[in-house]
Design a protein around this motif. Structure first.
Motif, PDB file in Angstrom:
ATOM      1  N   ASP A   1       0.842  -1.181   0.000  1.00 49.21           N
ATOM      2  CA  ASP A   1       0.000   0.000   0.000  1.00 49.21           C
ATOM      3  C   ASP A   1       0.888   1.246   0.000  1.00 49.21           C
ATOM      4  O   ASP A   1       1.654   1.454   0.946  1.00 49.21           O
ATOM      5  N   PRO A   2       0.830   2.096  -1.040  1.00 43.23           N
ATOM      6  CA  PRO A   2       1.719   3.262  -1.094  1.00 43.23           C
ATOM      7  C   PRO A   2       1.446   4.282   0.000  1.00 43.23           C
ATOM      8  O   PRO A   2       2.282   5.160   0.244  1.00 43.23           O
ATOM      9  N   GLU A   3       0.303   4.190   0.657  1.00 37.86           N
ATOM     10  CA  GLU A   3      -0.026   5.141   1.717  1.00 37.86           C
ATOM     11  C   GLU A   3       0.491   4.700   3.073  1.00 37.86           C
ATOM     12  O   GLU A   3       0.418   5.465   4.042  1.00 37.86           O
ATOM     13  N   VAL A   4       1.005   3.480   3.162  1.00 39.70           N
ATOM     14  CA  VAL A   4       1.436   2.950   4.462  1.00 39.70           C
ATOM     15  C   VAL A   4       2.888   2.502   4.383  1.00 39.70           C
ATOM     16  O   VAL A   4       3.200   1.471   3.811  1.00 39.70           O
ATOM     17  N   LEU A   5       3.773   3.310   4.949  1.00 41.83           N
ATOM     18  CA  LEU A   5       5.179   2.957   5.063  1.00 41.83           C
ATOM     19  C   LEU A   5       5.539   2.867   6.540  1.00 41.83           C
ATOM     20  O   LEU A   5       5.073   3.668   7.353  1.00 41.83           O
ATOM     21  N   ASP A   6       6.352   1.881   6.881  1.00 48.98           N
ATOM     22  CA  ASP A   6       6.843   1.769   8.248  1.00 48.98           C
ATOM     23  C   ASP A   6       8.210   1.118   8.214  1.00 48.98           C
ATOM     24  O   ASP A   6       8.792   0.931   7.142  1.00 48.98           O
ATOM     25  N   GLU A   7       8.744   0.777   9.362  1.00 50.97           N
ATOM     26  CA  GLU A   7      10.080   0.201   9.418  1.00 50.97           C
ATOM     27  C   GLU A   7      10.157  -1.158   8.735  1.00 50.97           C
ATOM     28  O   GLU A   7      11.243  -1.623   8.395  1.00 50.97           O
ATOM     29  N   ASP A   8       9.019  -1.786   8.514  1.00 53.69           N
ATOM     30  CA  ASP A   8       8.987  -3.108   7.898  1.00 53.69           C
ATOM     31  C   ASP A   8       8.733  -3.049   6.397  1.00 53.69           C
ATOM     32  O   ASP A   8       8.971  -4.009   5.687  1.00 53.69           O
TER      33      ASP A   8
ATOM     34  N   PHE B   1      11.492  12.989   3.923  1.00 55.71           N
ATOM     35  CA  PHE B   1      11.070  13.595   5.185  1.00 55.71           C
ATOM     36  C   PHE B   1      10.691  12.538   6.222  1.00 55.71           C
ATOM     37  O   PHE B   1      10.579  12.842   7.401  1.00 55.71           O
ATOM     38  N   GLN B   2      10.482  11.291   5.759  1.00 59.56           N
ATOM     39  CA  GLN B   2      10.193  10.197   6.687  1.00 59.56           C
ATOM     40  C   GLN B   2      11.402   9.267   6.854  1.00 59.56           C
ATOM     41  O   GLN B   2      11.255   8.105   7.205  1.00 59.56           O
ATOM     42  N   SER B   3      12.586   9.801   6.627  1.00 62.43           N
ATOM     43  CA  SER B   3      13.786   8.972   6.687  1.00 62.43           C
ATOM     44  C   SER B   3      14.049   8.397   8.071  1.00 62.43           C
ATOM     45  O   SER B   3      14.901   7.515   8.225  1.00 62.43           O
ATOM     46  N   SER B   4      13.334   8.864   9.070  1.00 64.41           N
ATOM     47  CA  SER B   4      13.479   8.280  10.407  1.00 64.41           C
ATOM     48  C   SER B   4      13.108   6.808  10.401  1.00 64.41           C
ATOM     49  O   SER B   4      13.562   6.041  11.263  1.00 64.41           O
ATOM     50  N   LEU B   5      12.290   6.391   9.409  1.00 64.91           N
ATOM     51  CA  LEU B   5      11.934   4.978   9.292  1.00 64.91           C
ATOM     52  C   LEU B   5      13.157   4.126   8.959  1.00 64.91           C
ATOM     53  O   LEU B   5      13.131   2.905   9.151  1.00 64.91           O
ATOM     54  N   CYS B   6      14.206   4.770   8.437  1.00 67.66           N
ATOM     55  CA  CYS B   6      15.420   4.046   8.068  1.00 67.66           C
ATOM     56  C   CYS B   6      16.413   3.962   9.220  1.00 67.66           C
ATOM     57  O   CYS B   6      17.475   3.349   9.083  1.00 67.66           O
ATOM     58  N   GLY B   7      16.084   4.583  10.341  1.00 68.50           N
ATOM     59  CA  GLY B   7      17.005   4.581  11.467  1.00 68.50           C
ATOM     60  C   GLY B   7      17.325   3.194  11.978  1.00 68.50           C
ATOM     61  O   GLY B   7      18.402   2.951  12.528  1.00 68.50           O
ATOM     62  N   CYS B   8      16.400   2.267  11.769  1.00 72.22           N
ATOM     63  CA  CYS B   8      16.606   0.903  12.256  1.00 72.22           C
ATOM     64  C   CYS B   8      17.554   0.115  11.362  1.00 72.22           C
ATOM     65  O   CYS B   8      17.887  -1.036  11.678  1.00 72.22           O
ATOM     66  N   CYS B   9      17.981   0.685  10.224  1.00 73.00           N
ATOM     67  CA  CYS B   9      18.862  -0.057   9.318  1.00 73.00           C
ATOM     68  C   CYS B   9      20.185  -0.416   9.975  1.00 73.00           C
ATOM     69  O   CYS B   9      20.874  -1.332   9.524  1.00 73.00           O
ATOM     70  N   GLU B  10      20.567   0.304  11.029  1.00 70.82           N
ATOM     71  CA  GLU B  10      21.806   0.005  11.735  1.00 70.82           C
ATOM     72  C   GLU B  10      21.586  -1.012  12.853  1.00 70.82           C
ATOM     73  O   GLU B  10      22.531  -1.407  13.527  1.00 70.82           O
ATOM     74  N   SER B  11      20.309  -1.398  13.071  1.00 73.59           N
ATOM     75  CA  SER B  11      20.026  -2.369  14.133  1.00 73.59           C
ATOM     76  C   SER B  11      19.071  -3.434  13.614  1.00 73.59           C
ATOM     77  O   SER B  11      19.426  -4.220  12.745  1.00 73.59           O
ATOM     78  N   THR B  12      17.836  -3.446  14.093  1.00 72.74           N
ATOM     79  CA  THR B  12      16.827  -4.416  13.655  1.00 72.74           C
ATOM     80  C   THR B  12      15.518  -3.696  13.405  1.00 72.74           C
ATOM     81  O   THR B  12      15.026  -2.956  14.263  1.00 72.74           O
ATOM     82  N   CYS B  13      14.948  -3.900  12.209  1.00 70.91           N
ATOM     83  CA  CYS B  13      13.693  -3.236  11.849  1.00 70.91           C
ATOM     84  C   CYS B  13      12.513  -4.152  12.135  1.00 70.91           C
ATOM     85  O   CYS B  13      12.499  -5.312  11.706  1.00 70.91           O
ATOM     86  N   LYS B  14      11.527  -3.624  12.836  1.00 70.23           N
ATOM     87  CA  LYS B  14      10.343  -4.399  13.184  1.00 70.23           C
ATOM     88  C   LYS B  14       9.105  -3.694  12.668  1.00 70.23           C
ATOM     89  O   LYS B  14       9.055  -2.468  12.590  1.00 70.23           O
TER      90      LYS B  14
END
Length: 349
Positions: free
Chosen positions: A256-263, A283-296
């Protein structure tokens, strides 16, 4: 829509025939171009040596003062124009040149010609073709995946990749009557086998639910989308499986293009900013912050979407990465081509 570009060109001194202060006018139309090159008296007798790409002058007009106007009127499908895609634009590129010597010798003068037009609504690259042999149907959707040429205008003609060069990997999903979809590469690994086994040796390219690891290690990136239902991974070749047949295994997800999250995301590392960036909305690049750890996952809709089978695993290959010395040897004049390095179309499983 027609655009006009008027250029004054000054050449460096040193050529036997001078083309200094040449005036070049470029008129771009939707599917053609008209180039008018005002030349001096000395060059008029040599107008047959003026070229647009590999096309000669269409018309030469001699002016009362002895100068001339060389016109080139051609379609973008002529003269070896390069067709590029960048964002919402289509770009057509070529070169205007003066070649007083045989073609094997360098040109005395070269000037770039470029026309930019807006990509028509609904336009997709011509290689999005269900009958091209690079498609797979799954749960009512048709997925595509292919290795593209350097210009991103079609499928690559060779599966031999010089080490360090880029291999654009394109994937898409046909939406048909389905609601709008966003195509993501959830996970990609390289392996020396077309099928993955529990003990298979793999090289991770994308992991952690859409994090492009190769952008951290090298210069790989996701290119800007031309449509939400397609994605291009601009992957720099690597040493894993050097000289062997390598297969790229990717899990594609239509979402769904309207729903992005860490997963559900597409993230690459931007070295200039020393940070991860979300392809579809920086502007939602905070969702990529988990790339250095574990994305859930934080989405409550995942179970419903996955139940309808909007994901598919694709295998692209074989690809053969070679170092530059091997590449030069393989392409030296007079060398016979063997079955191991033939430039047959890619086999897409």
């Amino acid at each position: 829509m027609v655009t006009h570009l008027y250029l004054g060109v000054i050449l460096l001194a040193g050529f036997t025939t001078t083309v200094a202060n040449a005036d070049i006018e470029v008129v771009c139309a939707e599917d053609s171009v008209r180039v008018t090159w005002r030349i001096n008296q000395e060059l008029v007798p040599h107008a047959s040596r003026l070229f647009l790409g590999n096309c000669m002058v269409s018309q030469l007009k001699v002016l009362p003062n002895g100068e001339g106007e060389a016109q080139f009127n051609y379609q973008f499908s002529d003269c070896k124009f390069k067709k590029l895609m960048k964002g919402k634009n289509l770009i057509y590129q070529n070169e205007l040149s003066y070649r007083p010597q045989p073609k094997s010798k360098p040109a005395a003068f070269v000037h770039p010609i470029e026309c930019v037009s807006k990509r028509p609504d609904g336009w997709v690259p011509p290689f999005l073709n269900p009958g091209s042999g690079m498609s797979e149907g799954y749960s009512g959707l048709v997925f595509h995946m292919a290795l593209l040429n350097e210009q991103l205008t079609g499928v690559a003609e060779s599966n031999i990749i010089p080490l360090g060069s880029f291999m654009p990997i394109w994937a898409a999903v046909e939406q048909k009557s389905h609601q709008p979809l966003l195509l993501l590469m959830e996970e990609c690994v390289a392996a020396t086998t077309a099928e993955l086994q529990p003990g298979s040796h793999v090289y991770p390219i994308i992991s952690n639910k859409g994090c492009l690891l190769e952008s951290r290690r090298g210069n790989s990136m996701f290119l800007r989308r031309y449509h939400s239902s397609a994605i291009i991974l601009y992957l720099q070749s690597f040493k894993f499986g050097l000289g062997e047949e390598v297969h790229i295994h990717c899990r594609l997800v239509a979402w769904d293009p309207e729903v992005l999250d860490e997963d559900k995301k597409a993230c690459h590392y931007v070295k200039e900013n020393e940070s991860w960036e979300l392809l579809d909305d920086p502007f939602q690049s905070s969702l990529c912050g988990c790339c250095e750890s574990t994305c859930k996952s934080r989405s409550k809709r995942e179970v419903g979407w996955e139940t309808y089978g909007l994901s598919h695993t694709f295998v692209l290959g074989p690809l053969i990465m070679v170092d530059w010395s091997d590449w030069k040897a393989a392409n030296r004049p007079g060398r016979s081509v063997t079955a191991a390095d033939s430039q047959e179309p890619l086999v897409l499983n």
